[in-house]
Scaffold this active site. Structure first.
Site, PDB file in Angstrom:
ATOM      1  N   ASP A   3       0.797  -1.234   0.000  1.00  0.00           N
ATOM      2  CA  ASP A   3       0.000   0.000   0.000  1.00  0.00           C
ATOM      3  C   ASP A   3       0.827   1.280   0.000  1.00  0.00           C
ATOM      4  OD1 ASP A   3      -2.373   1.555   0.081  1.00  0.00           O
ATOM      5  OD2 ASP A   3      -2.222   1.722   2.246  1.00  0.00           O
ATOM      6  N   CYS A  55     -22.017  -3.704 -16.845  1.00  0.00           N
ATOM      7  CA  CYS A  55     -22.501  -3.284 -15.521  1.00  0.00           C
ATOM      8  C   CYS A  55     -21.914  -1.923 -15.128  1.00  0.00           C
ATOM      9  CB  CYS A  55     -22.119  -4.321 -14.473  1.00  0.00           C
ATOM     10  SG  CYS A  55     -22.618  -3.884 -12.796  1.00  0.00           S
ATOM     11  N   LYS A  80      -8.723  12.643  15.577  1.00  0.00           N
ATOM     12  CA  LYS A  80      -9.435  13.849  15.134  1.00  0.00           C
ATOM     13  C   LYS A  80     -10.414  13.593  13.977  1.00  0.00           C
ATOM     14  CE  LYS A  80      -8.647  18.620  13.590  1.00  0.00           C
ATOM     15  NZ  LYS A  80      -7.626  19.616  13.216  1.00  0.00           N
ATOM     16  N   LEU A 131      -3.773  -6.316  -1.041  1.00  0.00           N
ATOM     17  CA  LEU A 131      -2.741  -6.582  -2.041  1.00  0.00           C
ATOM     18  C   LEU A 131      -1.354  -6.205  -1.534  1.00  0.00           C
ATOM     19  CD1 LEU A 131      -4.597  -5.014  -5.114  1.00  0.00           C
ATOM     20  CD2 LEU A 131      -4.548  -7.444  -4.464  1.00  0.00           C
ATOM     21  N   ASN A 157      -6.610  10.598  24.021  1.00  0.00           N
ATOM     22  CA  ASN A 157      -5.633  10.027  23.094  1.00  0.00           C
ATOM     23  C   ASN A 157      -5.234   8.617  23.524  1.00  0.00           C
ATOM     24  OD1 ASN A 157      -5.479  12.286  21.420  1.00  0.00           O
ATOM     25  ND2 ASN A 157      -3.899  13.249  22.667  1.00  0.00           N
ATOM     26  N   SER A 192      -8.799  -5.118 -13.182  1.00  0.00           N
ATOM     27  CA  SER A 192      -9.026  -3.779 -12.643  1.00  0.00           C
ATOM     28  C   SER A 192     -10.434  -3.347 -13.023  1.00  0.00           C
ATOM     29  CB  SER A 192      -7.990  -2.798 -13.205  1.00  0.00           C
ATOM     30  OG  SER A 192      -8.069  -1.562 -12.550  1.00  0.00           O
TER      31      SER A 192
END
Length: 383
Positions: A134, A191, A298, A169, A280, A152
């Site tokens: 990623d 589609c 936040k 992935l 936090n 894709s």
């Protein structure tokens, strides 16, 4: 060395270590992707979270010395909770997208890639590898598509025949010369359900996403959410699954292969009001393992406030007033002001009028005025 035999051994080993699908691709530059990325940048459609250098994103040799092959992997994640808590009036709930269920997928995939790399080096000591998930330079989807993991799709996701688009992935560049696999044929056909249903029109056309309009991106921003999107995100705290859940290729796809990916219902579908004043430390302890926590509390708190406004949850008014009066962050105070106006009621109106007299921050004053404008509109309708 017999690289075809090694390839077969790698495929077998992947099943043993919890990799659900593996494919092999050449390390040639991704020229078509380069053109698309340049166009995305020209249109201002990039999220800003990506690697800035387009050359690195599409050129394996720019980030790895003498690459030969890329190994792509996919891990299937669940699409359904086994016990889903139900929100109700007085106890409304938000939702984290499916890709944020369980332990942060970056850590899970890195674990699998490290195990795979150790196996490859044990079989081929001269092997060099560079793995990424990623946040690496390469475009995961482009690698997965070339390696035959899936096609894709029009919603910009990779769809696998086995698991639909509910897959994480990752990839590994290597100097080993593996025979590449064949890409899959596009099976989206005519589609257009994902294009038609996108809440913000972020899917500009098949395979093209304006990331800055995508709810998944918007829920991760830290500033005020633009007005036009506040009524679009519903109760989403992080991410969006709409273009996945509508996809016919995902019908009936729900896999529970990995214990780390199993969602804790009270974590991924939490009560909204307690989020408003979570510390936090509490946030880190409770949500720190989720990939959806990477931007801190936040954005989650801001989105929780918007979700309460979406439900017009009157029971949250006292908490929202406390936020308006005491929170030190203008974005959170201002969003609470807007939400109070959206929810309505005399208590909310009185709090907004009081805050109008004491608030010093212009951005918050603007939100207070937006909140008060809802009452004006209401009065006009009633009259």
């Amino acid at each position: 060395m017999n690289y075809q035999q090694l390839k077969e051994e790698i495929i077998a080993h992947c099943k043993e270590i919890g990799i659900d699908k593996v494919g092999f691709a050449s390390s040639d530059p991704f020229l078509e992707m380069k053109s698309r990325l340049i166009r995305q940048e020209e249109l201002g459609y990039q999220s800003g979270f990506e690697e800035k250098d387009i050359h690195k994103r599409v050129t394996p040799s720019a980030i790895f010395d003498e690459p030969y092959s890329i190994i792509a992997i996919a891990l299937a994640y669940p699409s359904k909770m086994k016990q889903t808590p139900i929100g109700k009036k007085g106890a409304r709930r938000g939702i984290f997208c499916r890709a944020s269920w369980g332990r942060d997928y970056h850590a899970v995939l890195r674990d699998r890639l490290e195990k795979l790399e150790a196996f490859i080096v044990s079989k081929a000591p001269h092997a060099r590898c560079k793995s990424m998930v990623d946040t690496g330079e390469l475009v995961d989807r482009a690698v997965a598509e070339r390696a035959g993991i899936g096609w894709s799709a029009k919603n910009c996701a990779i769809i696998t025949p086995e698991f639909g688009s509910y897959v994480y992935l990752g990839e590994m560049i290597t100097n080993l010369p593996f025979e590449p696999d064949e890409p899959l044929e596009d099976q989206c056909g005519t589609c257009t359900k994902c294009l038609d249903i996108c809440p913000t029109g972020a899917l500009v056309q098949a395979g093209q996403l304006n990331a800055k309009r995508c709810i998944s991106f918007l829920t991760q921003t830290k500033d005020f959410l633009p007005d036009e999107f506040r009524t679009k995100i519903g109760n989403r705290l992080y991410g969006c699954d709409t273009c996945q859940t509508i996809c016919p290729k995902n019908k009936g796809k729900d896999f529970h292969f990995h214990e780390e990916m199993e969602p804790e219902p009270e974590i991924v579908k939490p009560l909204l009001t307690p989020l408003l004043q979570i510390s936090n430390r509490e946030f880190k302890e409770k949500y720190g393992e989720l990939s959806g926590s990477w931007r801190g509390k936040k954005p989650i708190q801001r989105n929780a406030i918007i979700a309460l406004a979406h439900y017009k949850e009157a029971s949250a008014v006292p908490e929202l007033i406390t936020v308006l009066e005491k929170d030190v962050r203008p974005v959170i105070r201002g969003t609470a002001a807007w939400a109070l106006g959206k929810i309505g009621g005399e208590e909310a109106k009185a709090a907004l009028l009081a805050a109008q007299e004491t608030e010093q921050e212009k951005t918050v004053l603007d939100e207070i005025n937006k909140g008060l404008a809802f009452f004006l509109t209401e009065n006009e309708v009633n009259s």
